[in-house]
Design an enzyme around this catalytic site. Structure first.
Site, PDB file in Angstrom:
ATOM      1  N   SER A   1      60.052  90.192  50.051  1.00  0.00           N
ATOM      2  CA  SER A   1      60.386  88.686  49.654  1.00  0.00           C
ATOM      3  C   SER A   1      60.140  88.325  51.227  1.00  0.00           C
ATOM      4  CB  SER A   1      62.485  88.737  50.051  1.00  0.00           C
ATOM      5  OG  SER A   1      62.920  87.530  50.202  1.00  0.00           O
ATOM      6  N   SER A   2      59.654  87.062  50.692  1.00  0.00           N
ATOM      7  CA  SER A   2      59.237  85.874  52.660  1.00  0.00           C
ATOM      8  C   SER A   2      60.655  85.944  53.137  1.00  0.00           C
ATOM      9  CB  SER A   2      58.606  85.321  52.230  1.00  0.00           C
ATOM     10  OG  SER A   2      57.508  84.558  53.054  1.00  0.00           O
ATOM     11  N   ASN A   3      61.415  85.634  53.255  1.00  0.00           N
ATOM     12  CA  ASN A   3      62.714  84.777  53.702  1.00  0.00           C
ATOM     13  C   ASN A   3      63.751  86.917  54.109  1.00  0.00           C
ATOM     14  OD1 ASN A   3      65.459  84.984  52.279  1.00  0.00           O
ATOM     15  ND2 ASN A   3      64.210  85.075  50.818  1.00  0.00           N
TER      16      ASN A   3
ATOM     17  N   GLU B   1      54.305  82.077  45.824  1.00  0.00           N
ATOM     18  CA  GLU B   1      54.460  80.240  46.400  1.00  0.00           C
ATOM     19  C   GLU B   1      52.947  79.545  47.008  1.00  0.00           C
ATOM     20  OE1 GLU B   1      57.012  77.627  49.982  1.00  0.00           O
ATOM     21  OE2 GLU B   1      57.396  79.739  48.912  1.00  0.00           O
TER      22      GLU B   1
ATOM     23  N   CYS C   1      70.664  80.690  47.474  1.00  0.00           N
ATOM     24  CA  CYS C   1      70.253  79.975  47.660  1.00  0.00           C
ATOM     25  C   CYS C   1      70.858  79.066  46.253  1.00  0.00           C
ATOM     26  CB  CYS C   1      69.040  79.317  48.456  1.00  0.00           C
ATOM     27  SG  CYS C   1      67.798  80.080  47.250  1.00  0.00           S
TER      28      CYS C   1
END
Length: 307
Positions: free
Chosen positions: A223-225, A126, A12
């Site tokens: 990785s959260s996403n 985050e 991204c």
């Protein structure tokens, strides 16, 4: 076998910017460049940057005075920022601008005397950075639907919520509905906090799930996403596995698969997709693109790193 490649997938704008900051800093200042935490959650990216002279540390006290230090894309707390300002360090901030937007939102709500609720996953960098924007009692973390019922607020009429940027859109929507049922006057973000890239990649996986027998998600286990992409695929009726690279693929997964969907988390580089296709001998199969939208957003680098 038919292979469907999700679009969009992979990096991204925030990840692109964070990696570019490390590379530009190495080019301008020379190694070593120190990075607090993994710049993004992907082993390939971290090793690639480490090989070029980046040194990844857990905390600022591991960095020598006078060094260049970079904050990761996940953002940092006020306490970490204060330590960075106190120390004789050259700080570069690679916090994703969309994460920074959530930080500023929390500050505005606190200034207006709202009790702030953060929907997010406990322990994620985050979330730690966002929670650390306010004094401890001024922000409460909501990680599970059960947390909503257990909330005890001094002023239930003056409450607002913000969210981690990489959550499941559908699960967050359900949790927000619970919050609204309990606190009808709760203040919502002016614009949804879950980032555009997270939403786009989840929408692409939903489309993949309708057309695939199996989905492989390239991404790191922390990785959260990327984890959310696997979950979204499964929630929409498709078998899915999260893999770090082509070597993780188990041959029995592919038995009976007529259509294979492939996507990548926002911190997974395209080279991992290319290696997976080579591993699958994609040239012997029908490879198609399944596109739900195009992405054109790019974030500028810090002024001192712009050419």
């Amino acid at each position: 076998m038919r292979i469907l490649l999700a679009e969009p997938r992979g990096f991204c704008a925030g990840v692109d910017r964070a990696i570019a900051i490390v590379l530009k800093a190495l080019e301008k200042f020379g190694p070593p460049i120190y990075v607090r935490h993994e710049i993004v959650h992907n082993r390939w990216v971290v090793e690639h940057l480490r090989n070029q002279g980046a040194v990844f540390v857990h905390e600022l006290d591991e960095i020598p005075d006078g060094a260049v230090a970079i904050y990761s894309a996940h953002g940092v707390s006020k306490a970490v920022q204060a330590e960075g300002e106190r120390r004789p360090l050259h700080i570069l901030d690679a916090t994703c601008p969309l994460v920074d937007k959530v930080h500023r939102e929390a500050e505005r709500l606190d200034h207006d005397h709202y009790q702030v609720l953060l929907i997010g996953h406990a322990g994620h960098p985050e979330v730690e950075g966002t929670m650390g924007q306010l004094q401890q009692a001024r922000m409460k973390l909501i990680s599970h639907p059960d947390d909503v019922a257990q909330l005890r607020l001094s002023n239930p009429q003056k409450v607002a919520y913000i969210t981690q940027t990489t959550l499941s859109v559908d699960e967050t929507r359900a949790m927000v509905a619970q919050l609204k049922a309990r606190f009808p006057t709760i203040k919502e973000p002016a614009k949804e906090d879950i980032c555009y890239a997270t939403q786009n990649r989840q929408n692409a996986v939903k489309a993949l799930a309708q057309a695939s027998d199996l989905i492989l998600v390239l991404g790191a286990p922390n990785s959260s996403n990327s984890n959310r992409l696997r979950e979204v695929a499964e929630q929409h009726g498709c078998r899915a596995f999260l893999i770090e690279n082509a070597k993780d693929v188990e041959i029995q997964w592919l038995e009976g698969v007529e259509t294979l969907g492939i996507t990548a988390g926002a911190s997974a580089p395209e080279i991992l997709v290319e290696e997976l296709l080579a591993h699958l001998h994609a040239e012997q199969h029908q490879v198609e693109l399944l596109s739900v939208t195009k992405e054109y957003l790019a974030f500028p680098l810090p002024l001192e790193l712009r050419e």
